[in-house]
Design a protein around this motif. Sequence first.
Motif, mmCIF file in Angstrom:
data_model
loop_
_atom_site.group_PDB
_atom_site.id
_atom_site.type_symbol
_atom_site.label_atom_id
_atom_site.label_comp_id
_atom_site.label_asym_id
_atom_site.label_seq_id
_atom_site.Cartn_x
_atom_site.Cartn_y
_atom_site.Cartn_z
ATOM 1 N N SER A 74 3.439 0.915 4.488
ATOM 2 C CA SER A 74 3.973 0.486 3.202
ATOM 3 C C SER A 74 5.359 -0.117 3.396
ATOM 4 O O SER A 74 5.975 0.004 4.461
ATOM 5 C CB SER A 74 4.048 1.670 2.247
ATOM 6 O OG SER A 74 4.993 2.620 2.718
ATOM 7 N N PRO A 130 0.826 -1.223 0.000
ATOM 8 C CA PRO A 130 0.000 0.000 0.000
ATOM 9 C C PRO A 130 0.854 1.265 0.000
ATOM 10 O O PRO A 130 0.855 2.036 0.963
ATOM 11 C CB PRO A 130 -0.815 -0.143 1.285
ATOM 12 C CG PRO A 130 0.064 -0.920 2.202
ATOM 13 C CD PRO A 130 0.844 -1.870 1.327
ATOM 14 N N THR A 154 -2.028 5.478 -0.120
ATOM 15 C CA THR A 154 -3.208 5.279 0.733
ATOM 16 C C THR A 154 -3.870 6.620 0.979
ATOM 17 O O THR A 154 -3.468 7.650 0.436
ATOM 18 C CB THR A 154 -2.800 4.646 2.076
ATOM 19 O OG1 THR A 154 -2.023 5.602 2.822
ATOM 20 C CG2 THR A 154 -1.986 3.378 1.869
#
Length: 754
Positions: free
Chosen positions: A739, A716, A719
């Motif tokens: 992340s 991710p 986001t």
Amino acid sequence: MAHFIQDEQKDGARFAWNIFPTSRLDQERMAVPVSCLYTPLYPVEGMAKVEYPPIPCKMCSAVLNPYCRVDFVSKMWSCPFCLQPNHFPHEYADISAENLPAEIMPKFTTMEYVLDKKTQSSPIFLFVLDTCMQPEELAELKTTLLQCLVYLPEDCGVGLITFGKHVHVHELGFEECPKSHVIRGDKKIEAKKIQQLLGVDPRAYQDSKYNPGARFLLRREDVEYQFNSILEDLAKDAWPHKNDQRPARCSGAALNVAVSLLEATSKGHNARIVLFSGGPPTIGPGLVVSQEKKDTIRSHADIVKGRVPYYNDALKFYAELGERAAAAGHVIDIYAGAMDQTGVAEMRGATLKTGGYVVLDDAFEGDVFKGSFRRLFVTDGGEEQNLAMCFSGQIDVKCSPEVKVCGAIGTAYPLEKKSTHIAEREVGIGGTSCWAVGGCDPGYTVSFYFDVANQDTKNVKDQCYLQFTTTYKNSVGQTIQRVTTISKLFADIKTKDGFESLKLGFDQEAAAVLMARHAVYKVQSEYEYTMDILRWLDRRLIMLVKMFAEYQKENPESFRLSDEFMYYPGFMFHLRRSQFLKVFNSTPDETVFYRCFLLRENVTNSLVMIQPTLMAYSLEEGACQPVYLDVGSISPNRILLLDDFFHIVLFYGSTVHDWLTQEIWKQPDYAYLEEFFQGPQEDAKNLIESRMPAPIFVSCAQNGSQSRFLMSRLNPSITQNTVGEFSGGAPPVFTDDVSLKVFLSHLKKLAVAP
């Protein structure tokens, strides 16, 4: 990395450290244990296979191998494990430096010995069917079973047990009409009593001129019509139950009857018990949940908090069944088809101890069940087309005095063999140097963990030896022994050359899988909180990079990892987010299903489970190419193919999806798009057809509901917290997970801290 793969192709083994440290203290400082992943039936190209027994050392029983010192004049060889001199048998009188037997040729560090040439009939398949399911589901199961029956060899034995509230053992040898023996399912009955009720106890064998068990287990070609007739007439269990109750299902009693029947009739003969379960056991031994629907089936939180009245007893019951089946040389497979849980979490002992498969699907009409069941009967590709399955596997590990074996992790159980090769510390299933692995296939892999036994680093030998001796029966009953002998060098981490050697010998792929197995075993055996396991993994990772990275203290910007360690932190990042350790939104049955395959698959497949592969297809970039497992890889003009071993996800970008829905390739000017769409579809099909278990196929579009299967596995990097950095406006994923960039940033800060 290529030379590690070459070693695997030669011996079927991958080591985390291909150069060993010189002392136990140095081993602890290296964070990742001295360990290996061994595939006992790895298809080694050009492997020697001889039809005579191996030559053992008279002191330690290690087998003659290429690392032995040979005196051709006196016809003697010295064992590298205990240094004991041994005489060659008289059959080796003609050996010389020019006339070497296969055992001592340098290229044959792995070879097979055929110990028993006698063949038996093909394996026995005892099918155990649950009839407490909807008629449509039962009809699909019967159809699949009848279709797959043709894949069985004609001389293999088949048997049939059905169960609902009671257990029905069908007498296939009775041709006049369908006949079955009914045994109560709500009561635990001892094996001897079951055998007496079925007429297959030892006394029945003494009094009868014929095999009493032949009534229940017959050759497929002899009972095909009878078997088909029974299945076609099979109906849903007739015992009624109230609307607020679950059906009375005695899965545990049925498995107990199946194990007891094969113990009496086919002990030592290759056999598989295949259980088809449509729901959780609700009565009898091994029950998982009561019949009352108001009593919900256990969750992960219930197990951690101890709110599981039947869990521990059921675990013990099915583990005992697994040990009994393994002792008789039999395998137990479980195929579950239901929207709700079926009790696989409790039944795992039956499969883990016998080397069987666990397969979950939402229904018996699903592609996962049908594809996985068909793959059970694949052949070995030889001229005789024998089934590619083995039975009664055992692995014995021998080490030179400098190394001891701590334990094994995989679908195995200990045989309590005591020897001088056993370490004091236990990792996984320890306290022995010999393990039973039951049924295994060419991809089955078990991990072994070792301790360096040296205390005085000044008097360390330059080399140590490990020998894996695997004894098994192939599908036609031949007893085969495969012997793999491996040599490893020592290096002193305190010296510059030794430090560099250890770095170059680090296999980060194997290390990631070995750490994943260790973490999963700790969770399953101790049932620690997930956060405890994550902290343990984090501490190990920090210790490793602190030891082998290049950096200046308190300067994270100076942190550098060499190529040998570059990808390992990323593997640990994805392992922390995987379904193996994070059980949120997963049932205990699903978690056990995922973990069981991690504990039996090889390095390549296990690494795909931990860090899935992502391939991209686009018109601009040409043919498919691997891309980062990151949200940033999503593009409107791309097709992405994600493979996480259990799922194959075909993801269409928004623009590409519009082309697909509009069928634009049917226009002459855009005919080339048809090939563009067929490429990823063919690749997905090839992955599905070659895998056991059959993965779930998901086809989805960008911003569609099914795209969650892809988004949940991506890093991710973009986001809701980084919305300003995303040029498209809205963030592609909403999550609180950090992340990979943030994870590595924190790792650097902790590594360079004094």
